[in-house]
Design an enzyme around this catalytic site. Structure first.
Site, PDB file in Angstrom:
ATOM      1  CB  CYS A   1      -3.455   1.651   7.295  1.00  0.00           C
ATOM      2  SG  CYS A   1      -3.221   3.113   8.334  1.00  0.00           S
ATOM      3  NE  ARG A   2      -4.480   1.681   1.989  1.00  0.00           N
ATOM      4  CZ  ARG A   2      -4.278   2.398   0.896  1.00  0.00           C
ATOM      5  NH1 ARG A   2      -5.205   2.383  -0.066  1.00  0.00           N
ATOM      6  NH2 ARG A   2      -3.204   3.126   0.741  1.00  0.00           N
ATOM      7  CB  SER A   3       0.203  -3.413   2.759  1.00  0.00           C
ATOM      8  OG  SER A   3       1.126  -2.550   3.382  1.00  0.00           O
TER       9      SER A   3
ATOM     10  CG  ASN B   1       4.542  -1.590   4.986  1.00  0.00           C
ATOM     11  OD1 ASN B   1       5.687  -1.876   5.316  1.00  0.00           O
ATOM     12  ND2 ASN B   1       3.604  -2.502   4.967  1.00  0.00           N
TER      13      ASN B   1
ATOM     14  CB  CYS C   1      -0.993  -0.009   1.167  1.00  0.00           C
ATOM     15  SG  CYS C   1      -0.239   0.076   2.801  1.00  0.00           S
TER      16      CYS C   1
ATOM     17  CG  ASP D   1      -6.774   5.023   2.064  1.00  0.00           C
ATOM     18  OD1 ASP D   1      -6.411   4.892   3.260  1.00  0.00           O
ATOM     19  OD2 ASP D   1      -6.113   5.657   1.226  1.00  0.00           O
TER      20      ASP D   1
HETATM   21  P1  4NP Z   1      -1.661   2.918   4.205  1.00  0.00           P
HETATM   22  O1  4NP Z   1      -2.224   4.284   4.823  1.00  0.00           O
HETATM   23  O2  4NP Z   1      -1.182   3.243   2.794  1.00  0.00           O
HETATM   24  O3  4NP Z   1      -2.865   2.022   4.200  1.00  0.00           O
HETATM   25  O4  4NP Z   1      -0.562   2.455   5.111  1.00  0.00           O
HETATM   26  C1  4NP Z   1      -1.577   5.502   4.697  1.00  0.00           C
HETATM   27  C2  4NP Z   1      -0.485   5.776   5.498  1.00  0.00           C
HETATM   28  C3  4NP Z   1       0.173   6.980   5.379  1.00  0.00           C
HETATM   29  C4  4NP Z   1      -0.259   7.916   4.470  1.00  0.00           C
HETATM   30  C5  4NP Z   1      -1.353   7.631   3.657  1.00  0.00           C
HETATM   31  C6  4NP Z   1      -2.014   6.420   3.769  1.00  0.00           C
HETATM   32  N1  4NP Z   1       0.393   9.161   4.357  1.00  0.00           N
HETATM   33  O5  4NP Z   1      -0.074  10.020   3.613  1.00  0.00           O
HETATM   34  O6  4NP Z   1       1.451   9.342   5.012  1.00  0.00           O
END
Ligand code: 4NP
Length: 152
Positions: free
Chosen positions: A15-17, A13, A10, A125
């Protein structure tokens, strides 16, 4: 026995992944076939490098008895493309970024997690919505479908 190596991807790295990584690790344990898989996760960005799984994501997983401690974010590299059998991302933007990092997908290893369900598209998301339950449901559906596709 050769293991099937899966890398979930994702943006950050955190949250989702990692939710998909730890869900899938728990699933293969429950099914008694953990020894057939190697499962990890990574980011397309460097934003969260070294950070642990985001606390609300960790809490959602803990509600289901799954512990994500020890995981820290890392950015994927081109070498991951050769190292893994499947690189499974969460949304179309991840897919474009993976293709850019790896210089394309000549071996057809890149997929989106919900491709393994009857409702393809993006995993919810939670970053802006705070809705980690919706992400949990998508991760559960996607990983269950992925597991079936690899074991049937
Ligand atoms: P992830 O979530 O891609 O599911 O881990 C996010 C984590 C950080 C950010 C965006 C989404 N960010 O903008 O820093």
């Amino acid at each position: 026995m050769t293991k099937t190596k899966i890398l979930f991807i994702c943006l950050g790295n955190i949250c989702r992944s990692p939710m998909a990584e730890f869900y899938m690790k728990d699933l293969v344990c429950r099914e008694g076939c953990a020894d057939r898989f190697e499962i990890a996760s990574a980011a397309t960005s460097d934003e969260e490098r070294g950070n642990p799984v985001y606390p609300p994501a960790r809490r959602k997983m803990a509600e289901h008895g799954i512990d994500c401690s020890g995981k820290t974010a890392r950015r994927m590299t081109k070498a991951d493309y050769d190292d893994y059998d499947l690189l499974i991302c969460m949304d179309h933007s991840n897919l474009r970024n993976m293709e850019r990092i790896c210089g394309g997908d000549p071996e057809g290893k890149m997929k989106m997690l919900l491709d393994y369900t009857d409702r393809p598209g993006s995993v919810a998301d939670p970053w802006y919505t705070g809705d980690f339950e919706a992400t949990w449901r998508d991760v559960e559906a996607g990983c269950t479908g992925l597991f079936r596709s690899l074991t049937e």
